[in-house]
Write an enzyme that holds these catalytic residues in place. Sequence first.
Site, mmCIF file in Angstrom:
data_model
loop_
_atom_site.group_PDB
_atom_site.id
_atom_site.type_symbol
_atom_site.label_atom_id
_atom_site.label_comp_id
_atom_site.label_asym_id
_atom_site.label_seq_id
_atom_site.Cartn_x
_atom_site.Cartn_y
_atom_site.Cartn_z
ATOM 1 N N ASP A 1 -56.575 29.216 6.666
ATOM 2 C CA ASP A 1 -56.788 28.402 7.869
ATOM 3 C C ASP A 1 -56.926 29.320 9.077
ATOM 4 O O ASP A 1 -55.975 29.995 9.475
ATOM 5 C CB ASP A 1 -55.604 27.448 8.036
ATOM 6 C CG ASP A 1 -55.728 26.545 9.255
ATOM 7 O OD1 ASP A 1 -56.709 26.677 10.017
ATOM 8 O OD2 ASP A 1 -54.818 25.712 9.451
ATOM 9 N N HIS B 1 -66.830 44.517 -6.349
ATOM 10 C CA HIS B 1 -65.628 44.222 -7.123
ATOM 11 C C HIS B 1 -64.730 45.446 -7.284
ATOM 12 O O HIS B 1 -63.511 45.331 -7.477
ATOM 13 C CB HIS B 1 -65.992 43.660 -8.500
ATOM 14 C CG HIS B 1 -64.942 42.776 -9.091
ATOM 15 N ND1 HIS B 1 -63.592 43.049 -8.988
ATOM 16 C CD2 HIS B 1 -65.031 41.618 -9.793
ATOM 17 C CE1 HIS B 1 -62.900 42.102 -9.606
ATOM 18 N NE2 HIS B 1 -63.735 41.223 -10.090
#
Length: 460
Positions: A398, A170
């Site tokens: 995508d 993180h």
Amino acid sequence: MLTIIEKCRISAPANTVGERSLPLTFFDLIWLLLPPVHQLFFYDFPHSKSYFIDTILPNLKHSLSITLQHFFPFACNLIVFSSSETNVRKPELRHVEGDSVALTFSECHDLDFHDLKSNHPRDCNKFHPLVPQLGNAFKSSSGFVKMPVFSIQVTIFPNSGITIGLTNHHSLCDARTRHQFLMGWASIAKHGNDELLLASGTLPYYDRVIEYPNSLDEIILPPIRTLDENYNVPQLVPQTDVVRSTIVLTRTQINWLKKWLLVQRPTLKYVSSFVVACGFVWSCIAKSRVLIKGKKGEYEVERFGCVADWRARFDPPLPQTYFGNCGRFCVAITKTTLIAGSNGFTNAVELLGTAIMEAVNNKQGVLKDATTWLKKAFSQVPAIGVAGTPKHNVYDVDFGWGRPKKYETISLDFGDSISVNASNESSDDLEVGLCLPAKQMDAFITIYRRELKSTLSYHF
């Protein structure tokens, strides 16, 4: 459950990055010792393993290499310097020629792809093999501690689908930066080159332009300076009778909930879709916990926290492509009875809205009151946190074979957090993921449906 097809390491093209470093700021350091982020994307892919190996595998490797040329910190190691040095340097992300990202391709036959990508309660343990782990810390020949910060696992379910699992430390970056990386990689994979990425205006901004007093670092650094090569990054562990589920609040439902709230409590000043969804889920979780565990125990007091992106709120504002973490905790602390009672939903929304407004409208700025919100964020009071944000649509990623059919934040398994993202069906709807013990999840779903039905049937 998995068969390894290939393990490899992907670097940026030779001589495109070289030796570079990126110091961690206060906003990065606060995450350094916390668990990593695990994401999992599900894509329909009704093709064979051989087709996957011949077409998808080489394309993902090639496009990732080009992407790392522009997003080099994902291939970096996190460097923590020895506490014995006279002038201890802050941790940094460092890239040297040849640094790389661990990329694993695997095959799964034992898990039901269509069941995993559903919304109903599913065993949390089934998802763990589909996300990669980060390597542990090790000591370099120069004496400082190094840790990898990013890894990827792509798994094919022959003739059914593909999952892409991502794990990042993180301290590397927040949701905005991670989403920009993913959109860049997906664009290159889909179009075969980085022309659209270069023209998009979304290349990372690496200058460390945030100025803040060193005293803030000194709040965070002492435990970090003791980190050595024996430090192990927190790992996902098997859960006993814990399930994950997804609920979807449509735009119509959210608007109705807003209308209902303002009738019940006209003085509410902050009633955003995000706050309404979080407040509704928070109150239902509290009610389900009280139903299963009783009113007393560790949750007599609790907190709910989220992180607000602060790039646009600095003066002057930071570029939206600023690389790293740049967020302020917004925390509401209250008694469980106020959230689990008959007015739990309205109380939750008011508390969350107030916490966010106080943060956003704080004229001292995000840094001058940092000790206050840090104390709230890291107190010992049990907490529900929010992972993700609907502002960056995870369903837009995508790679060339279609949009994801499902997204899961697997790192919810580390604690009591929920995920909030734009929905697959419509970006105006909100998708909330959560993990709970199976009995409590059953209670939560019953309470959620009952409360929602009751509210939506209200006659104004």
